[in-house]
Design a protein around this motif. Sequence first.
Motif, PDB file in Angstrom:
ATOM      1  N   GLU A  54       0.773  -1.164   0.133  1.00 25.68           N
ATOM      2  CA  GLU A  54      -0.143   0.098  -0.040  1.00 25.68           C
ATOM      3  C   GLU A  54       1.060   1.096   0.121  1.00 25.68           C
ATOM      4  O   GLU A  54       2.022   1.310   0.622  1.00 25.68           O
ATOM      5  CB  GLU A  54      -1.016  -0.020   1.376  1.00 25.68           C
ATOM      6  N   MET A  55       0.597   2.318  -0.815  1.00 31.79           N
ATOM      7  CA  MET A  55       1.399   3.387  -0.728  1.00 31.79           C
ATOM      8  C   MET A  55       0.392   4.713  -0.958  1.00 31.79           C
ATOM      9  O   MET A  55      -0.528   4.618  -1.526  1.00 31.79           O
ATOM     10  CB  MET A  55       2.520   3.268  -1.843  1.00 31.79           C
ATOM     11  N   ALA A  56       1.097   5.781  -0.387  1.00 33.52           N
ATOM     12  CA  ALA A  56       0.475   7.046  -0.480  1.00 33.52           C
ATOM     13  C   ALA A  56       1.517   8.089  -0.916  1.00 33.52           C
ATOM     14  O   ALA A  56       2.600   8.015  -0.387  1.00 33.52           O
ATOM     15  CB  ALA A  56      -0.188   7.543   0.737  1.00 33.52           C
ATOM     16  N   GLY A  57       1.224   8.965  -1.640  1.00 33.36           N
ATOM     17  CA  GLY A  57       2.213  10.023  -2.157  1.00 33.36           C
ATOM     18  C   GLY A  57       1.978  11.440  -2.559  1.00 33.36           C
ATOM     19  O   GLY A  57       0.687  11.520  -2.757  1.00 33.36           O
ATOM     20  N   VAL A  58       2.759  12.196  -2.853  1.00 32.27           N
ATOM     21  CA  VAL A  58       2.495  13.413  -3.355  1.00 32.27           C
ATOM     22  C   VAL A  58       3.556  13.820  -4.486  1.00 32.27           C
ATOM     23  O   VAL A  58       4.773  13.040  -4.327  1.00 32.27           O
ATOM     24  CB  VAL A  58       2.535  14.622  -2.305  1.00 32.27           C
ATOM     25  N   GLY A  59       3.268  14.670  -5.341  1.00 30.44           N
ATOM     26  CA  GLY A  59       4.107  14.960  -6.265  1.00 30.44           C
ATOM     27  C   GLY A  59       3.807  16.002  -7.127  1.00 30.44           C
ATOM     28  O   GLY A  59       2.828  16.592  -7.086  1.00 30.44           O
ATOM     29  N   ARG A  69       5.963  19.245 -22.276  1.00 37.53           N
ATOM     30  CA  ARG A  69       4.797  18.343 -22.638  1.00 37.53           C
ATOM     31  C   ARG A  69       4.124  17.543 -21.582  1.00 37.53           C
ATOM     32  O   ARG A  69       3.537  16.380 -21.518  1.00 37.53           O
ATOM     33  CB  ARG A  69       5.115  17.100 -23.647  1.00 37.53           C
ATOM     34  N   GLN A  70       4.509  18.087 -20.195  1.00 32.62           N
ATOM     35  CA  GLN A  70       4.184  17.318 -19.061  1.00 32.62           C
ATOM     36  C   GLN A  70       4.889  16.107 -18.876  1.00 32.62           C
ATOM     37  O   GLN A  70       4.174  15.027 -18.437  1.00 32.62           O
ATOM     38  CB  GLN A  70       2.682  17.326 -18.834  1.00 32.62           C
ATOM     39  N   GLN A  71       5.958  15.950 -19.404  1.00 31.29           N
ATOM     40  CA  GLN A  71       6.715  14.574 -19.502  1.00 31.29           C
ATOM     41  C   GLN A  71       7.609  14.327 -18.110  1.00 31.29           C
ATOM     42  O   GLN A  71       8.054  13.078 -18.213  1.00 31.29           O
ATOM     43  CB  GLN A  71       7.631  14.707 -20.836  1.00 31.29           C
ATOM     44  N   TYR A  72       7.556  14.966 -17.196  1.00 33.28           N
ATOM     45  CA  TYR A  72       8.335  14.783 -16.018  1.00 33.28           C
ATOM     46  C   TYR A  72       7.394  14.524 -14.801  1.00 33.28           C
ATOM     47  O   TYR A  72       6.442  15.597 -14.648  1.00 33.28           O
ATOM     48  CB  TYR A  72       9.526  15.862 -15.945  1.00 33.28           C
ATOM     49  N   LEU A  73       7.718  13.702 -13.854  1.00 35.61           N
ATOM     50  CA  LEU A  73       7.132  13.645 -12.732  1.00 35.61           C
ATOM     51  C   LEU A  73       8.129  13.514 -11.413  1.00 35.61           C
ATOM     52  O   LEU A  73       9.237  12.951 -11.721  1.00 35.61           O
ATOM     53  CB  LEU A  73       6.030  12.534 -12.758  1.00 35.61           C
ATOM     54  N   ALA A  74       8.088  14.113 -10.541  1.00 30.44           N
ATOM     55  CA  ALA A  74       8.540  13.977  -9.255  1.00 30.44           C
ATOM     56  C   ALA A  74       7.866  14.028  -8.111  1.00 30.44           C
ATOM     57  O   ALA A  74       6.985  14.589  -8.012  1.00 30.44           O
ATOM     58  CB  ALA A  74       9.759  15.234  -8.925  1.00 30.44           C
ATOM     59  N   GLY A  75       8.380  13.076  -7.190  1.00 24.93           N
ATOM     60  CA  GLY A  75       7.258  12.868  -5.913  1.00 24.93           C
ATOM     61  C   GLY A  75       8.002  12.065  -4.917  1.00 24.93           C
ATOM     62  O   GLY A  75       9.259  11.407  -5.044  1.00 24.93           O
ATOM     63  N   PRO A  79       5.451  -8.804  10.199  1.00 26.93           N
ATOM     64  CA  PRO A  79       5.950  -7.682  10.773  1.00 26.93           C
ATOM     65  C   PRO A  79       5.761  -6.538   9.761  1.00 26.93           C
ATOM     66  O   PRO A  79       5.862  -5.551  10.177  1.00 26.93           O
ATOM     67  CB  PRO A  79       7.475  -7.708  10.970  1.00 26.93           C
ATOM     68  N   GLY A  80       5.928  -6.669   8.243  1.00 29.68           N
ATOM     69  CA  GLY A  80       5.775  -5.591   7.546  1.00 29.68           C
ATOM     70  C   GLY A  80       6.909  -4.752   7.580  1.00 29.68           C
ATOM     71  O   GLY A  80       7.958  -4.581   8.455  1.00 29.68           O
ATOM     72  N   ILE A  81       7.229  -3.946   6.396  1.00 35.15           N
ATOM     73  CA  ILE A  81       8.402  -3.040   6.383  1.00 35.15           C
ATOM     74  C   ILE A  81       7.850  -1.790   5.632  1.00 35.15           C
ATOM     75  O   ILE A  81       6.957  -1.611   4.780  1.00 35.15           O
ATOM     76  CB  ILE A  81       9.579  -3.361   5.571  1.00 35.15           C
ATOM     77  N   ASN A  82       8.221  -0.502   6.284  1.00 33.83           N
ATOM     78  CA  ASN A  82       7.770   0.891   5.806  1.00 33.83           C
ATOM     79  C   ASN A  82       8.822   1.341   4.940  1.00 33.83           C
ATOM     80  O   ASN A  82      10.109   1.378   5.501  1.00 33.83           O
ATOM     81  CB  ASN A  82       7.279   1.850   6.752  1.00 33.83           C
ATOM     82  N   PHE A  83       8.748   1.840   3.807  1.00 36.40           N
ATOM     83  CA  PHE A  83       9.885   2.635   3.303  1.00 36.40           C
ATOM     84  C   PHE A  83       9.218   4.107   2.975  1.00 36.40           C
ATOM     85  O   PHE A  83       7.983   4.190   2.692  1.00 36.40           O
ATOM     86  CB  PHE A  83       9.988   1.971   1.841  1.00 36.40           C
ATOM     87  N   SER A  84      10.171   4.725   2.881  1.00 37.14           N
ATOM     88  CA  SER A  84      10.080   6.219   2.469  1.00 37.14           C
ATOM     89  C   SER A  84      10.668   6.364   0.865  1.00 37.14           C
ATOM     90  O   SER A  84      12.115   6.019   0.898  1.00 37.14           O
ATOM     91  CB  SER A  84      10.551   7.302   3.362  1.00 37.14           C
ATOM     92  N   GLN A  85      10.086   6.866  -0.058  1.00 35.08           N
ATOM     93  CA  GLN A  85      10.913   6.934  -1.313  1.00 35.08           C
ATOM     94  C   GLN A  85      10.636   8.261  -2.013  1.00 35.08           C
ATOM     95  O   GLN A  85       9.753   8.789  -1.943  1.00 35.08           O
ATOM     96  CB  GLN A  85      10.519   5.651  -2.380  1.00 35.08           C
ATOM     97  N   LEU A  86      11.804   8.673  -2.728  1.00 37.46           N
ATOM     98  CA  LEU A  86      11.712   9.698  -3.521  1.00 37.46           C
ATOM     99  C   LEU A  86      11.907   9.065  -4.985  1.00 37.46           C
ATOM    100  O   LEU A  86      12.459   8.143  -5.307  1.00 37.46           O
ATOM    101  CB  LEU A  86      12.723  10.631  -3.484  1.00 37.46           C
ATOM    102  N   TYR A  87      11.240   9.671  -6.004  1.00 33.21           N
ATOM    103  CA  TYR A  87      10.926   9.150  -7.361  1.00 33.21           C
ATOM    104  C   TYR A  87      10.953   9.915  -8.460  1.00 33.21           C
ATOM    105  O   TYR A  87      10.568  11.272  -8.320  1.00 33.21           O
ATOM    106  CB  TYR A  87       9.899   7.988  -7.550  1.00 33.21           C
ATOM    107  N   LEU A  88      11.545   9.625  -9.717  1.00 38.16           N
ATOM    108  CA  LEU A  88      11.425  10.546 -10.884  1.00 38.16           C
ATOM    109  C   LEU A  88      10.929  10.002 -11.848  1.00 38.16           C
ATOM    110  O   LEU A  88      11.232   8.360 -11.951  1.00 38.16           O
ATOM    111  CB  LEU A  88      12.886  11.045 -11.325  1.00 38.16           C
ATOM    112  N   GLN A  89      10.088  10.335 -12.889  1.00 38.07           N
ATOM    113  CA  GLN A  89       9.644   9.586 -13.943  1.00 38.07           C
ATOM    114  C   GLN A  89       9.711  10.484 -15.055  1.00 38.07           C
ATOM    115  O   GLN A  89       9.576  11.641 -15.044  1.00 38.07           O
ATOM    116  CB  GLN A  89       8.122   9.405 -13.603  1.00 38.07           C
ATOM    117  N   TYR A  90       9.828   9.995 -16.111  1.00 42.81           N
ATOM    118  CA  TYR A  90       9.965  10.475 -17.710  1.00 42.81           C
ATOM    119  C   TYR A  90       8.716   9.807 -18.331  1.00 42.81           C
ATOM    120  O   TYR A  90       8.891   8.386 -18.655  1.00 42.81           O
ATOM    121  CB  TYR A  90      11.144  10.417 -18.199  1.00 42.81           C
ATOM    122  N   ASN A  91       8.075  10.396 -18.992  1.00 41.93           N
ATOM    123  CA  ASN A  91       6.721  10.044 -19.983  1.00 41.93           C
ATOM    124  C   ASN A  91       7.332  10.270 -21.356  1.00 41.93           C
ATOM    125  O   ASN A  91       7.566  11.389 -21.643  1.00 41.93           O
ATOM    126  CB  ASN A  91       5.667  10.701 -19.723  1.00 41.93           C
TER     127      ASN A  91
END
Length: 187
Positions: free
Chosen positions: A141-146, A152-158, A174-186
Amino acid sequence: MNNEKNVWRGLALKGVVTVLSCAACEAASADQFGVQVAAGAGDRHIKKVDLGVAWDPNLAWWQIGDWHFSLIGEAHVAWWHTNEGDVHNDIGEIGATPVIRFIKGSGSLRPFMELGAGIRLLTSPRISSTFTLGTALQFVEMAGVGVQFGSRQQYLAGYRFQHISNGGIKEPNPGINFSQLYLQYNF
């Protein structure tokens, strides 16, 4: 006469194929595909690097002012590393996640919020002799903002907060929680 019917049938079939091909090309051009790179850290000093492929079929609904909801499909391959693992220092992860994104529909910067839930398969559920996730099959399960941007709206950062666990299929969980930064190119 029979030969003339065959010629007309052939022409009709070619016409239908041409129209369907043009429609398929037009539909495919409306879709947007992207590649995503993410890095983050999780519980137990686990570091994670993630490579993803995103598909935006251009499904938008529930317009609220200049904002709307959209559905995105993502597939991921990731690598986990920890120095605390006395069984495995490195673990692989593969999976898919449908993501619902609430995004601004116009402007040079388009902020968004997103939620997603999917499945993951790990190369091993055992991180160390004292820490295991119970099963190789995990749920995420994940939740994010970006923000989406570019000519061309071709980049995302979040940023994403991600929780991975086996959903109680088997103990321990036990599960594991991660905090991640990401970049995307469309494309």
